[in-house]
Every structure is written in structure tokens, then in C-alpha cells.
Design an enzyme around this catalytic site. Structure first.
Site, PDB file in Angstrom:
ATOM      1  N   GLU A 282      68.335  41.345 -25.117  1.00  0.00           N
ATOM      2  CA  GLU A 282      68.129  40.111 -24.337  1.00  0.00           C
ATOM      3  C   GLU A 282      67.507  38.949 -25.130  1.00  0.00           C
ATOM      4  O   GLU A 282      66.596  38.285 -24.645  1.00  0.00           O
ATOM      5  CB  GLU A 282      67.263  40.420 -23.104  1.00  0.00           C
ATOM      6  CG  GLU A 282      67.883  41.471 -22.203  1.00  0.00           C
ATOM      7  CD  GLU A 282      66.968  41.916 -21.057  1.00  0.00           C
ATOM      8  OE1 GLU A 282      65.921  41.289 -20.853  1.00  0.00           O
ATOM      9  OE2 GLU A 282      67.320  42.909 -20.382  1.00  0.00           O
TER      10      GLU A 282
ATOM     11  N   GLU B 199      73.928  49.912 -18.849  1.00  0.00           N
ATOM     12  CA  GLU B 199      72.985  50.039 -17.717  1.00  0.00           C
ATOM     13  C   GLU B 199      73.691  49.747 -16.403  1.00  0.00           C
ATOM     14  O   GLU B 199      73.192  48.989 -15.560  1.00  0.00           O
ATOM     15  CB  GLU B 199      71.822  49.051 -17.902  1.00  0.00           C
ATOM     16  CG  GLU B 199      71.079  49.196 -19.213  1.00  0.00           C
ATOM     17  CD  GLU B 199      69.991  48.156 -19.414  1.00  0.00           C
ATOM     18  OE1 GLU B 199      69.567  47.511 -18.446  1.00  0.00           O
ATOM     19  OE2 GLU B 199      69.572  47.973 -20.574  1.00  0.00           O
TER      20      GLU B 199
HETATM   21  O1  G3I Z   1      53.711  52.406 -16.405  1.00  0.00           O
HETATM   22  C1  G3I Z   1      53.157  51.537 -15.398  1.00  0.00           C
HETATM   23  C2  G3I Z   1      52.117  52.227 -14.642  1.00  0.00           C
HETATM   24  O2  G3I Z   1      51.049  52.530 -15.521  1.00  0.00           O
HETATM   25  C3  G3I Z   1      51.666  51.345 -13.501  1.00  0.00           C
HETATM   26  O3  G3I Z   1      50.723  52.010 -12.715  1.00  0.00           O
HETATM   27  C4  G3I Z   1      52.862  50.941 -12.619  1.00  0.00           C
HETATM   28  C5  G3I Z   1      52.457  49.988 -11.500  1.00  0.00           C
HETATM   29  O4  G3I Z   1      53.497  49.104 -11.155  1.00  0.00           O
HETATM   30  O5  G3I Z   1      53.780  50.298 -13.434  1.00  0.00           O
HETATM   31  C6  G3I Z   1      54.271  51.127 -14.470  1.00  0.00           C
HETATM   32  O6  G3I Z   1      55.186  50.417 -15.224  1.00  0.00           O
HETATM   33  C7  G3I Z   1      56.422  50.117 -14.634  1.00  0.00           C
HETATM   34  C8  G3I Z   1      57.499  50.779 -15.499  1.00  0.00           C
HETATM   35  O7  G3I Z   1      58.797  50.359 -15.065  1.00  0.00           O
HETATM   36  C9  G3I Z   1      57.445  52.296 -15.425  1.00  0.00           C
HETATM   37  O8  G3I Z   1      57.611  52.732 -14.129  1.00  0.00           O
HETATM   38  C10 G3I Z   1      56.593  48.612 -14.616  1.00  0.00           C
HETATM   39  O9  G3I Z   1      55.687  48.050 -13.689  1.00  0.00           O
HETATM   40  C11 G3I Z   1      57.996  48.244 -14.245  1.00  0.00           C
HETATM   41  O10 G3I Z   1      58.154  46.836 -14.404  1.00  0.00           O
HETATM   42  C12 G3I Z   1      58.966  48.956 -15.174  1.00  0.00           C
HETATM   43  O11 G3I Z   1      60.271  48.604 -14.785  1.00  0.00           O
HETATM   44  C13 G3I Z   1      61.273  48.841 -15.751  1.00  0.00           C
HETATM   45  C14 G3I Z   1      61.859  47.507 -16.201  1.00  0.00           C
HETATM   46  O12 G3I Z   1      62.940  47.768 -17.095  1.00  0.00           O
HETATM   47  C15 G3I Z   1      60.835  46.634 -16.891  1.00  0.00           C
HETATM   48  O13 G3I Z   1      61.436  45.510 -17.417  1.00  0.00           O
HETATM   49  C16 G3I Z   1      62.344  49.694 -15.114  1.00  0.00           C
HETATM   50  O14 G3I Z   1      61.797  50.972 -14.809  1.00  0.00           O
HETATM   51  C17 G3I Z   1      63.534  49.831 -16.065  1.00  0.00           C
HETATM   52  O15 G3I Z   1      64.590  50.487 -15.388  1.00  0.00           O
HETATM   53  C18 G3I Z   1      63.989  48.429 -16.469  1.00  0.00           C
HETATM   54  O16 G3I Z   1      65.092  48.539 -17.321  1.00  0.00           O
HETATM   55  C19 G3I Z   1      65.577  47.300 -17.835  1.00  0.00           C
HETATM   56  C20 G3I Z   1      66.171  47.611 -19.206  1.00  0.00           C
HETATM   57  O17 G3I Z   1      65.183  48.193 -20.016  1.00  0.00           O
HETATM   58  C21 G3I Z   1      66.712  46.347 -19.848  1.00  0.00           C
HETATM   59  N1  G3I Z   1      67.667  45.698 -18.988  1.00  0.00           N
HETATM   60  C22 G3I Z   1      67.202  45.411 -17.640  1.00  0.00           C
HETATM   61  C23 G3I Z   1      66.699  46.684 -16.971  1.00  0.00           C
HETATM   62  C24 G3I Z   1      66.288  46.415 -15.544  1.00  0.00           C
HETATM   63  O18 G3I Z   1      65.176  45.569 -15.488  1.00  0.00           O
END
Ligand code: G3I
Length: 427
Positions: free
Chosen positions: A230, A341
């Protein structure tokens, strides 16, 4: 125990370790094609075991939920999903470590997929080791400290089960801690950003350490790296087609960070490992051109092998024609293409809409195969971004139903569409 084809057998689709006298929950599912007598079996039960003697155990069962139990006469050995598409591309799924720890998820992954991508655990915020970096800033200033435990989860699971793994992702503006870009790894967001020279050294070292660790400890497991994710954004306020406003990579190094990341990755990666640029909304006009131009330049320098199209789609948008012309355009670059994805954002789970979702997946899979058949796009893997609707990233604000398996791990029409099954309409 499951009876099928007049016989019976044990099928491993969920297991837990029982602790004496404690209630535990066992969840699992058995997948069967829609044209057999039933669509599947789901079970969820609470039970408590009390050992009477060394070889005699009483089990108390409570709250059993069973759906569609008439499974006698069913062919349990139907073709796995990855076999359906084996002449075209690998079939992958995005998973997280929580799922790797649970048989109800892993049994499906092992049965139907031959590639995985870790949804989070191989991103910089899971790998960079703040405490160690801060303990000896002089030592780690140009060679950031790395922790390997999060990397191991997916690599170990893939290795043990003969699955390929897409490494996601080395360089991204998101999920990379702010402190990594600051002088002395400061967590104070008003602290000065590190110089370009320092950030190039940190970039080089991070890429070297991660790639080298994976290939030395798990040889042959990672088959592709998303080297940069990205970096292109053509909205107002971004500079020259690059994401600049919210990218500390851009702000510290400039647009050159993309080429340098690929340069380092090429230097350290084994020659058979493919290097990808990965992005979303790759069909939007200005973005297509910007990605195309950047990839063309990288290709001329021998630094890139493929384009990853994330493919976070809607039920209608983009149109199949739009997806086709996007694939054709990138296909002309002569690089590999991977659908990295895939999910289809839908907020309804009525029977009608779930069938439409199945048709949408079927149309996409048919298109991908058509593009390969005609030599228009060299698509080498298709990855769905999550296993169960329950765990999709799209549920963030509102409940969504975008994936192939429902909350109870039952295959949806979406699964059978992806499978190109006759029960799902093609149009
Ligand atoms: O690990 C923390 C945890 O410590 C905390 O308590 C919790 C509270 O919200 O958050 C946890 O982190 C989260 C993480 O996923 C693990 O669950 C983040 O908030 C959350 O934002 C994160 O989301 C991920 C996202 O990328 C972040 O940008 C999604 O799971 C993941 O599927 C998503 O994947 C991305 C690709 O990497 C790139 N392309 C877009 C795609 C969708 O956003």
C-alpha cells in the site's frame, strides 16, 4: 464417530484436552457437498470428565447443538478446494495464531487449502522488539532487535502440514510502530524522526533479519513476500502518486523507500522466493497507472516478481468486466499476479443474498481461470482473507458475512461458488 458409505469411521474435526472435573467446550464441523443427503454436521458441546479408574472415564455432556445429522450414505472424501483449482493456482487462506491453536479451524485449513497468509503475526508491530532496542540504543540503532516467536507460529504450522506461506508484510505504513521511525526509538510522538541514512539502515537490517530467519529455519515454506504494501495513494494531498500524508516510510526516506526495500529483499531472499508489491483498490484508474508505472520500473531493474491484488470487493463493485480489464492490464507487465486478500463485503445473510454471494465468488473464480487459460494474466495464487465470517476484519463496525464459512464453520454457498459447484448459479 461418523457413519458413511455403509461403514463408519472416526473423523478428526475438533479436539480439546479434558481437565479432570472441569467443563470444557468442544466445537467442530464436518464438511460435505450440497448434492449429498445433507449439507453438514456441526456440533458444540460442553462436557465434564470424572476419572473413576485409570482406564474408565465418565463423561457428562450438556448443551449439545447438532444440525443436519442425517449423514449416512455420504461421500466424505470429496475433492478438496485446492485440488479443484490445482491446474491453475494455489488456494490460500488468511489465518491468525488464535485459529492455528484450534483444531476446528486447522482441520479445515489442512483439508481445503495449500497456502496460508498470517493476518497479523508477520507484520512489523508483531516482530520489532521495543524493549531490547531501548536497552542498548547504540547497539540496535541501525540493527533493530527482532523477536521471532510470532513469526514461528505460522511458519511452524505451514511446515508441519506441507503448506506454502505468503509472507505478509515487510514494509507497510500501518502496523509498524511509530517509535521505529524516531531518533533513539522514542515513544514520544513529538521526538524527531530518524534521518534518511538511519532509516535506510534499519530497513535493510529488518528485511535481512526477517527473510534470513524464515528461509534458514523453515526452508521452502515462504514462497512469496509482500515486500511493500500500500505505498501508492492517488488521493488529494499525497505526493506524486505515493502515500505520503500517513506514511512515515515516505516521510523519512522519500519515495525511494520502495525501490530500496525491493533491493534489499532481492539481495537476501533465496532466488525461488517471489517478491510482490501488494495493494487494494488496484482497479481505480489513477491507482492502476501509478502501480503499473512503479512496477514497470522495478521490473526493468529485476527487483520485482509480482503484483498482489488484495481484492476487498463488494457484492456488485467492482464489476467482473472491471476486474477483468484490471487483470489484463497488470498481466501485460509480464509479472505474476496473486489475489492476496479476497473477501466480498456483504451485510446481509438472507438465503437470497448468500446465494448471490456464492454466484459472485463463482464468477470471480471462473474469471481467474479464464485469464490463466487465455494467457492474459499469470495468476499463481488466490487467497481468501479469513476462514470464518465470525473472525473477519470487516466486522469492525457492523456485522458482515463476507467469507466462505459461517460462524459455525459450515461451508456457505460462497464456498460452493468458490468450488465451482453446479449447485451455485453461474449468473
Ligand atoms: O493486538 C491488539 C490487541 O493487543 C488489542 O487488545 C486489540 C484491541 O483492539 O487490538 C489488537 O490489534 C488488532 C489486530 O488486528 C489483531 O487483532 C488491531 O486493533 C486491528 O486493527 C488489527 O486489524 C488488522 C488490520 O489488518 C490492521 O490494519 C486485521 O486483523 C487484518 O486482517 C488487516 O489486514 C489488512 C492487510 O494486512 C492489508 N490489507 C488490508 C487488510 C484489511 O485491513
Amino acid at each position: 464417530m461418523v457413519e458413511h458409505n455403509g461403514g463408519s469411521s472416526y473423523i478428526s474435526c475438533g479436539s480439546v484436552t479434558a481437565v479432570n472435573g472441569e467443563w470444557i467446550r468442544l466445537i467442530g464441523s464436518i464438511i460435505m457437498p450440497p448434492d449429498t443427503k445433507t449439507a453438514g454436521l456441526y456440533f458444540e458441546t460442553n462436557y465434564k470428565s470424572v476419572p473413576e479408574s485409570e482406564d474408565l472415564i465418565d463423561i457428562y455432556i450438556d448443551d449439545i447443538v447438532v444440525k443436519k445429522v442425517d449423514i449416512v450414505g455420504v461421500d466424505m472424501d470429496f475433492t478438496p478446494l485446492y485440488e479443484i483449482h490445482k491446474d491453475y493456482f494455489k488456494i490460500g487462506v488468511g489465518i491468525v495464531s488464535y485459529e492455528i491453536g484450534r483444531t476446528e479451524y486447522t482441520s479445515i485449513v489442512k483439508q481445503h487449502f495449500n497456502s496460508i497468509t498470517m493476518g497479523n503475526e508477520m507484520k512489523p508491530d508483531y516482530i520489532l522488539d521495543y524493549e531490547t532496542c531501548r536497552k542498548d540504543i547504540e547497539k540496535y540503532n541501525l540493527e533493530p532487535a527482532i523477536r521471532y516467536d510470532n513469526l514461528d507460529v505460522g511458519l511452524k504450522f505451514a511446515k508441519e502440514n506441507g503448506l506454502g506461506l505468503r509472507g505478509h508484510t515487510l514494509v507497510w505504513h500501518s502496523q509498524t510502530p511509530d517509535w521505529f521511525f524516531r531518533e533513539d526509538y522514542s515513544k514520544d510522538e513529538s521526538a524527531p524522526l530518524a534521518s534518511k541514512e538511519v532509516m535506510l539502515a534499519r530497513l535493510n537490517s529488518y528485511i535481512r533479519q526477517v527473510i534470513t530467519y524464515c528461509q534458514e529455519n523453515y526452508p521452502g515454506v515462504v514462497y512469496a513476500w509482500d515486500v511493500v504494501n500500500e505505498a501508492i495513494e492517488v488521493d488529494d494531498g499525497n505526493e506524486g502518486g505515493y502515500r505520503s500524508k500517513d506514511s512515515l516510510w515516505y516521510q523519512t526516506i522519500g519515495s525511494e523507500f520502495v525501490e530500496m526495500a525491493f533491493t534489499y529483499a532481492r539481495k537476501y531472499a533465496d532466488p525461488e522466493i517471489k517478491l510482490f508489491y501488494n495493494d487494494y483498490n488496484c482497479n481505480i484508474y489513477g491507482k492502476v497507472l501509478a502501480i503499473y508505472d512503479m512496477a514497470e520500473e522495478l521490473k526493468a531493474k529485476g527487483l520485482i516478481d509480482g503484483i498482489g491484488l488484495q481484492s476487498h470487493y463488494g457484492l456488485r463493485d467492482p464489476s467482473i468486466i472491471d476486474v477483468q480489464s484490471t487483470l489484463e492490464r497488470y498481466g501485460k507487465l509480464g509479472l505474476e499476479i496473486q489475489i492476496t486478500e479476497l473477501d466480498i463485503n456483504t451485510d446481509s445473510n438472507t438465503e437470497e443474498d448468500l446465494l448471490k454471494l456464492g454466484t459472485r465468488y463463482k464468477k470471480l473464480m471462473n474469471l481467474y481461470r479464464y485469464m490463466v487459460d487465455k494467457g492474459l494474466a499469470n495468476i499463481s495464487s488466490v487467497t481468501i482473507w479469513g476462514l470464518s465470517d465470525k473472525n473477519s476484519w470487516l466486522n469492525d463496525k457492523k456485522r458482515k458475512y463476507p467469507l466462505l464459512f459461517d460462524d459455525y464453520l459450515q461451508p456457505k454457498d460462497a464456498f460452493w461458488g468458490f468450488y465451482l459447484h453446479d449447485s451455485i448459479p453461474s449468473y
